[in-house]
Design a protein around this motif. Structure first.
Motif, PDB file in Angstrom:
ATOM      1  N   CYS A 182       0.907  -1.353   0.028  1.00  0.00           N
ATOM      2  CA  CYS A 182      -0.120   0.051   0.008  1.00  0.00           C
ATOM      3  C   CYS A 182       0.907   1.187  -0.091  1.00  0.00           C
ATOM      4  O   CYS A 182       0.622   2.180  -0.826  1.00  0.00           O
ATOM      5  N   LEU A 183       1.891   1.365   0.954  1.00  0.00           N
ATOM      6  CA  LEU A 183       2.934   2.508   0.917  1.00  0.00           C
ATOM      7  C   LEU A 183       3.527   2.721  -0.406  1.00  0.00           C
ATOM      8  O   LEU A 183       3.469   3.806  -0.876  1.00  0.00           O
ATOM      9  N   GLY A 184       4.010   1.570  -1.028  1.00  0.00           N
ATOM     10  CA  GLY A 184       4.415   1.637  -2.487  1.00  0.00           C
ATOM     11  C   GLY A 184       3.570   2.215  -3.317  1.00  0.00           C
ATOM     12  O   GLY A 184       4.038   3.315  -4.208  1.00  0.00           O
ATOM     13  N   ALA A 185       2.403   1.875  -3.387  1.00  0.00           N
ATOM     14  CA  ALA A 185       1.381   2.224  -4.483  1.00  0.00           C
ATOM     15  C   ALA A 185       1.067   3.624  -4.115  1.00  0.00           C
ATOM     16  O   ALA A 185       1.038   4.470  -4.970  1.00  0.00           O
ATOM     17  N   ALA A 186       0.974   3.990  -2.674  1.00  0.00           N
ATOM     18  CA  ALA A 186       0.509   5.413  -2.462  1.00  0.00           C
ATOM     19  C   ALA A 186       1.778   6.479  -3.022  1.00  0.00           C
ATOM     20  O   ALA A 186       1.383   7.502  -3.286  1.00  0.00           O
ATOM     21  N   ILE A 187       3.031   6.020  -2.885  1.00  0.00           N
ATOM     22  CA  ILE A 187       4.053   6.783  -3.148  1.00  0.00           C
ATOM     23  C   ILE A 187       3.986   7.051  -4.798  1.00  0.00           C
ATOM     24  O   ILE A 187       4.336   8.109  -5.260  1.00  0.00           O
ATOM     25  N   LEU A 188       3.686   5.984  -5.432  1.00  0.00           N
ATOM     26  CA  LEU A 188       3.617   6.046  -7.160  1.00  0.00           C
ATOM     27  C   LEU A 188       2.359   6.877  -7.088  1.00  0.00           C
ATOM     28  O   LEU A 188       2.693   7.750  -8.138  1.00  0.00           O
ATOM     29  N   ALA A 189       1.289   6.987  -6.494  1.00  0.00           N
ATOM     30  CA  ALA A 189       0.242   7.737  -6.728  1.00  0.00           C
ATOM     31  C   ALA A 189       0.738   9.285  -6.391  1.00  0.00           C
ATOM     32  O   ALA A 189       0.227  10.202  -7.328  1.00  0.00           O
ATOM     33  N   GLY A 190       1.536   9.433  -5.366  1.00  0.00           N
ATOM     34  CA  GLY A 190       2.083  10.661  -5.244  1.00  0.00           C
ATOM     35  C   GLY A 190       3.201  11.472  -6.361  1.00  0.00           C
ATOM     36  O   GLY A 190       3.030  12.539  -6.503  1.00  0.00           O
ATOM     37  N   ILE A 191       3.708  10.369  -6.738  1.00  0.00           N
ATOM     38  CA  ILE A 191       4.654  10.674  -7.909  1.00  0.00           C
ATOM     39  C   ILE A 191       4.101  11.087  -9.266  1.00  0.00           C
ATOM     40  O   ILE A 191       4.331  12.194  -9.835  1.00  0.00           O
ATOM     41  N   GLY A 192       2.970  10.412  -9.569  1.00  0.00           N
ATOM     42  CA  GLY A 192       2.337  10.564 -10.828  1.00  0.00           C
ATOM     43  C   GLY A 192       1.319  11.668 -10.575  1.00  0.00           C
ATOM     44  O   GLY A 192       1.257  12.562 -11.822  1.00  0.00           O
ATOM     45  N   THR A 193       0.984  12.177  -9.612  1.00  0.00           N
ATOM     46  CA  THR A 193       0.146  13.568  -9.609  1.00  0.00           C
ATOM     47  C   THR A 193       0.930  14.668  -9.015  1.00  0.00           C
ATOM     48  O   THR A 193       0.305  15.684  -9.019  1.00  0.00           O
ATOM     49  N   GLY A 194       2.181  14.319  -8.785  1.00  0.00           N
ATOM     50  CA  GLY A 194       3.237  15.878  -8.657  1.00  0.00           C
ATOM     51  C   GLY A 194       3.276  16.143  -7.240  1.00  0.00           C
ATOM     52  O   GLY A 194       3.992  17.124  -6.885  1.00  0.00           O
ATOM     53  N   ILE A 195       2.478  15.299  -6.146  1.00  0.00           N
ATOM     54  CA  ILE A 195       2.886  15.554  -4.677  1.00  0.00           C
ATOM     55  C   ILE A 195       4.390  15.263  -4.328  1.00  0.00           C
ATOM     56  O   ILE A 195       4.580  16.151  -3.399  1.00  0.00           O
ATOM     57  N   PHE A 196       4.749  14.342  -4.876  1.00  0.00           N
ATOM     58  CA  PHE A 196       6.147  14.168  -4.762  1.00  0.00           C
ATOM     59  C   PHE A 196       6.979  14.591  -6.006  1.00  0.00           C
ATOM     60  O   PHE A 196       6.444  13.800  -6.927  1.00  0.00           O
ATOM     61  N   THR A 197       7.955  15.217  -6.095  1.00  0.00           N
ATOM     62  CA  THR A 197       8.728  15.495  -7.425  1.00  0.00           C
ATOM     63  C   THR A 197       9.500  14.361  -7.760  1.00  0.00           C
ATOM     64  O   THR A 197       9.718  14.274  -9.069  1.00  0.00           O
ATOM     65  N   THR A 198      10.057  13.728  -6.875  1.00  0.00           N
ATOM     66  CA  THR A 198      10.786  12.560  -7.240  1.00  0.00           C
ATOM     67  C   THR A 198      10.380  11.207  -6.370  1.00  0.00           C
ATOM     68  O   THR A 198       9.948  11.238  -5.356  1.00  0.00           O
ATOM     69  N   PHE A 199      11.004   9.981  -6.934  1.00  0.00           N
ATOM     70  CA  PHE A 199      10.889   8.794  -6.200  1.00  0.00           C
ATOM     71  C   PHE A 199      11.587   8.893  -4.637  1.00  0.00           C
ATOM     72  O   PHE A 199      10.868   8.462  -3.529  1.00  0.00           O
ATOM     73  N   GLU A 200      12.708   9.560  -4.725  1.00  0.00           N
ATOM     74  CA  GLU A 200      13.270   9.772  -3.409  1.00  0.00           C
ATOM     75  C   GLU A 200      12.695  10.466  -2.458  1.00  0.00           C
ATOM     76  O   GLU A 200      12.460  10.205  -1.216  1.00  0.00           O
ATOM     77  N   GLU A 201      12.146  11.565  -2.769  1.00  0.00           N
ATOM     78  CA  GLU A 201      11.318  12.480  -1.904  1.00  0.00           C
ATOM     79  C   GLU A 201      10.059  11.569  -1.490  1.00  0.00           C
ATOM     80  O   GLU A 201       9.904  11.643  -0.122  1.00  0.00           O
ATOM     81  N   GLY A 202       9.527  10.972  -2.165  1.00  0.00           N
ATOM     82  CA  GLY A 202       8.251  10.192  -1.637  1.00  0.00           C
ATOM     83  C   GLY A 202       8.767   8.892  -0.689  1.00  0.00           C
ATOM     84  O   GLY A 202       8.031   8.896   0.412  1.00  0.00           O
ATOM     85  N   ILE A 203       9.676   8.180  -0.939  1.00  0.00           N
ATOM     86  CA  ILE A 203      10.104   7.123  -0.039  1.00  0.00           C
ATOM     87  C   ILE A 203      10.723   7.814   1.211  1.00  0.00           C
ATOM     88  O   ILE A 203      10.518   7.242   2.151  1.00  0.00           O
ATOM     89  N   ASP A 204      11.382   9.089   1.068  1.00  0.00           N
ATOM     90  CA  ASP A 204      12.068   9.550   2.338  1.00  0.00           C
ATOM     91  C   ASP A 204      10.664  10.245   3.078  1.00  0.00           C
ATOM     92  O   ASP A 204      10.862   9.877   4.772  1.00  0.00           O
ATOM     93  N   ALA A 205       9.564  10.705   2.669  1.00  0.00           N
ATOM     94  CA  ALA A 205       8.576  11.257   3.384  1.00  0.00           C
ATOM     95  C   ALA A 205       8.017  10.046   4.000  1.00  0.00           C
ATOM     96  O   ALA A 205       7.730   9.950   5.389  1.00  0.00           O
ATOM     97  N   VAL A 206       7.570   8.726   3.392  1.00  0.00           N
ATOM     98  CA  VAL A 206       7.089   7.635   3.867  1.00  0.00           C
ATOM     99  C   VAL A 206       7.958   7.240   5.195  1.00  0.00           C
ATOM    100  O   VAL A 206       7.516   6.771   6.416  1.00  0.00           O
ATOM    101  N   ASN A 207       9.304   6.885   4.779  1.00  0.00           N
ATOM    102  CA  ASN A 207      10.064   5.954   5.881  1.00  0.00           C
ATOM    103  C   ASN A 207      10.531   7.166   7.098  1.00  0.00           C
ATOM    104  O   ASN A 207      10.779   6.522   7.968  1.00  0.00           O
ATOM    105  N   ARG A 208      10.339   8.234   6.970  1.00  0.00           N
ATOM    106  CA  ARG A 208      10.499   9.115   8.294  1.00  0.00           C
ATOM    107  C   ARG A 208       9.566   8.922   9.234  1.00  0.00           C
ATOM    108  O   ARG A 208       9.693   8.960  10.331  1.00  0.00           O
ATOM    109  N   ASN A 209       8.387   8.281   8.755  1.00  0.00           N
ATOM    110  CA  ASN A 209       7.280   7.997   9.678  1.00  0.00           C
ATOM    111  C   ASN A 209       7.337   6.420  10.125  1.00  0.00           C
ATOM    112  O   ASN A 209       6.307   6.120  10.670  1.00  0.00           O
TER     113      ASN A 209
END
Length: 504
Positions: A440-467
């Motif tokens: 689910c987390l991986g899919a959500a990161i991909l959703a965030g990348i596709g819609t521009g919430i996360f500008t890079t894969f690394e940004e999305g992964i870092d945001a999730v893994n900080r939590n």
């Protein structure tokens, strides 16, 4: 702003609502039943899965303002395939990955196209698990249905299309069909022709994280989500889970222990050498750009432990409300503190990599009049973990890359005893986080990348893994030395008993 990540499995689907800060706002879970007329036939009703997805989306939509939910993406089981008519109505139940009725078809494909050529082209070792073999079975056993089929879809592209997207499928899920060319990133015409499948009967392959459509008016009404909610290309559940846990570089690994145990390792280049071919290990596109991954399997990991618990530690009526976690904890508390000369070969449903022998059987070796039930319990976990080490060493030898740390998710991540055992037997540091839905987390990161919430894969992964709070299990040097010797004894035992499997 927020996004939804869905994870579609064989017996249940899950969903999470993820904030743009990488925090999980809410979760939802629905189960459905697998049908099995024969031992080799495992099917799923796609309408039941779709009903579960709508229910999950409704629950998640109630947790956030609708205008704030920007996108949906999907992590899904691979290999499973369903035939549909032109109105997306299923013509037959989904044939699940572990449905092996298409064994004759896999043998036929291997003989006609060449086992080595198939592997070098697709990255997949020929096996009845893949969609192409199941489609051939439909052609041979239900020809009228086969020729009426408009689309052959996996669950990632089926649910995306039901939501309102184009017919699109990620490179990682496309690879699990056996039709996908690993190098060209297109459907292979030679394999399609051999199975009498047209290219337009399959979805368009595209990279994970690519926008592929918007929610339909019908689904918007059913879920209260807005029509402008984007649908983003997701991925196969294993590499999607790796995205969620940040396993994207060489030298990292993800260990997922459920019914089976899967060890996934990323590579920057595809590895298609003789060792991988002989060990029947796949190589295919990661959900992370320009990266590949391979995984090996222990076919009865959690299933073997469950079998042991059910048969040797049956619950009494006053324990029926206990959680699985508390039952396993009660077993582990009474295990001996040190290993004994007792071994368990966990082949209760055939062996996984590197032999993939469907005739392999489970074995207890070393029983004496002094053997206690708790000795057997420890031997079961040790046997599963010896198999994990075999596969881990195989992955390291294939890539010539050392893997010092492993991230662990799934059922085993709730057992500190088992996690420490994994560290002691493998000699690797295990990083675990409880109650994390990696897919689910991986899919959500991909959703965030596709819609521009996360500008890079690394940004999305870092945001999730900080939590995510990780717990570290380091190998105990003394126990690791003991287990190095035990591991070599296990390998000798395994080699010896394997010679009997063709006779039993």
């Amino acid at each position: 702003m927020s996004v939804i990540g869905l994870d579609i499995g064989t017996s249940s689907s899950k969903g999470i609502l993820l904030s743009d800060q990488g925090q999980v706002i809410g979760k939802s879970y629905r189960e459905y039943a697998i049908s099995s007329k024969f031992e080799t036939h495992l099917e799923l009703n796609p309408n039941q899965v779709w009903k579960a997805i709508i229910s999950i989306l409704n629950e998640l939509a109630s947790l956030e303002k609708k205008q704030n939910i920007k996108a949906i993406s999907i992590s899904a089981m691979g290999d499973t395939v369903t035939p549909f008519d032109h109105q997306l109505v299923p013509l037959y139940n989904s044939l699940l990955a572990f449905d092996t009725r298409s064994t004759p078809e896999s043998i036929s494909l291997s003989e006609k196209l060449g086992e080595k050529w198939i592997f070098e082209t697709t990255g997949m070792p020929i096996h009845p698990t893949y969609s192409a073999c199941k489609i051939l079975w439909l052609k041979h056993h239900h020809p009228r249905l086969f020729y009426k089929t408009d689309k052959f879809l996996c669950y990632e592209d089926y649910i995306s299309a039901q939501l309102g997207s184009d017919y699109a499928i990620s490179y990682s899920s496309a690879a699990r069909t056996l039709f996908f060319d690993l190098h060209q990133k297109t459907w292979n015409k030679k394999i399609l022709a051999e199975c009498s499948v047209k290219e337009d009967q399959l979805s368009r392959p595209c990279p994970s994280g690519t926008p592929i459509g918007h929610l339909s008016k019908k689904v918007s009404k059913e879920t209260t989500l807005l029509e402008k909610t984007q649908i983003i290309c997701g991925g196969h559940d294993q590499p999607c889970g790796a995205i969620g846990m940040g396993v994207i570089t060489e030298g990292s690994a993800l260990d997922t222990t459920g019914t089976i145990e899967v060890i996934l390792v990323p590579f920057f280049q595809p590895h298609l050498n003789e060792t991988m071919f002989n060990a029947k290990i796949c190589c295919y596109s990661h959900c992370y750009p320009n990266t590949y991954c391979s995984f090996s399997q222990v076919l009865t990991a959690g299933a073997a432990y469950q079998w042991f618990k059910d048969n040797f530690f049956p619950m009494s009526p006053n324990q029926e409300n206990y959680s699985q976690e508390s039952i396993y904890h009660a077993i582990e508390v009474n295990m001996p503190h040190h290993p004994k000369s007792l071994y368990f070969v966990p082949y209760l449903s055939g062996s996984g990599n590197p032999t993939m022998n469907p005739n392999a059987k489970g074995v207890f070796y070393g029983l004496t009049l002094k053997t206690k039930i708790n000795d057997l319990a420890r031997a079961v976990l040790e046997g599963i973990t010896y198999e994990m080490r075999i596969n881990l060493e195989l992955m390291e030898s294939i890539s010539n890359i050392s893997i010092p740390k492993i991230k662990s998710v799934g059922g085993a991540s709730r057992s500190n005893f088992w996690l420490q055992l994994k560290a002691d037997i493998t000699g690797k540091t295990i990083l675990s986080s409880k109650n994390v839905e990696a897919g689910c987390l991986g899919a959500a990161i991909l959703a965030g990348i596709g819609t521009g919430i996360f500008t890079t894969f690394e940004e999305g992964i870092d945001a999730v893994n900080r939590n995510i709070e990780y717990h570290e299990f380091s190998p105990n040097r003394e126990m690791n030395n003991v287990y190095n010797e035990k591991y070599h004894e296990y390998q000798m035992l395994n080699k010896t008993v394997s010679q009997l499997f063709s006779f039993i």
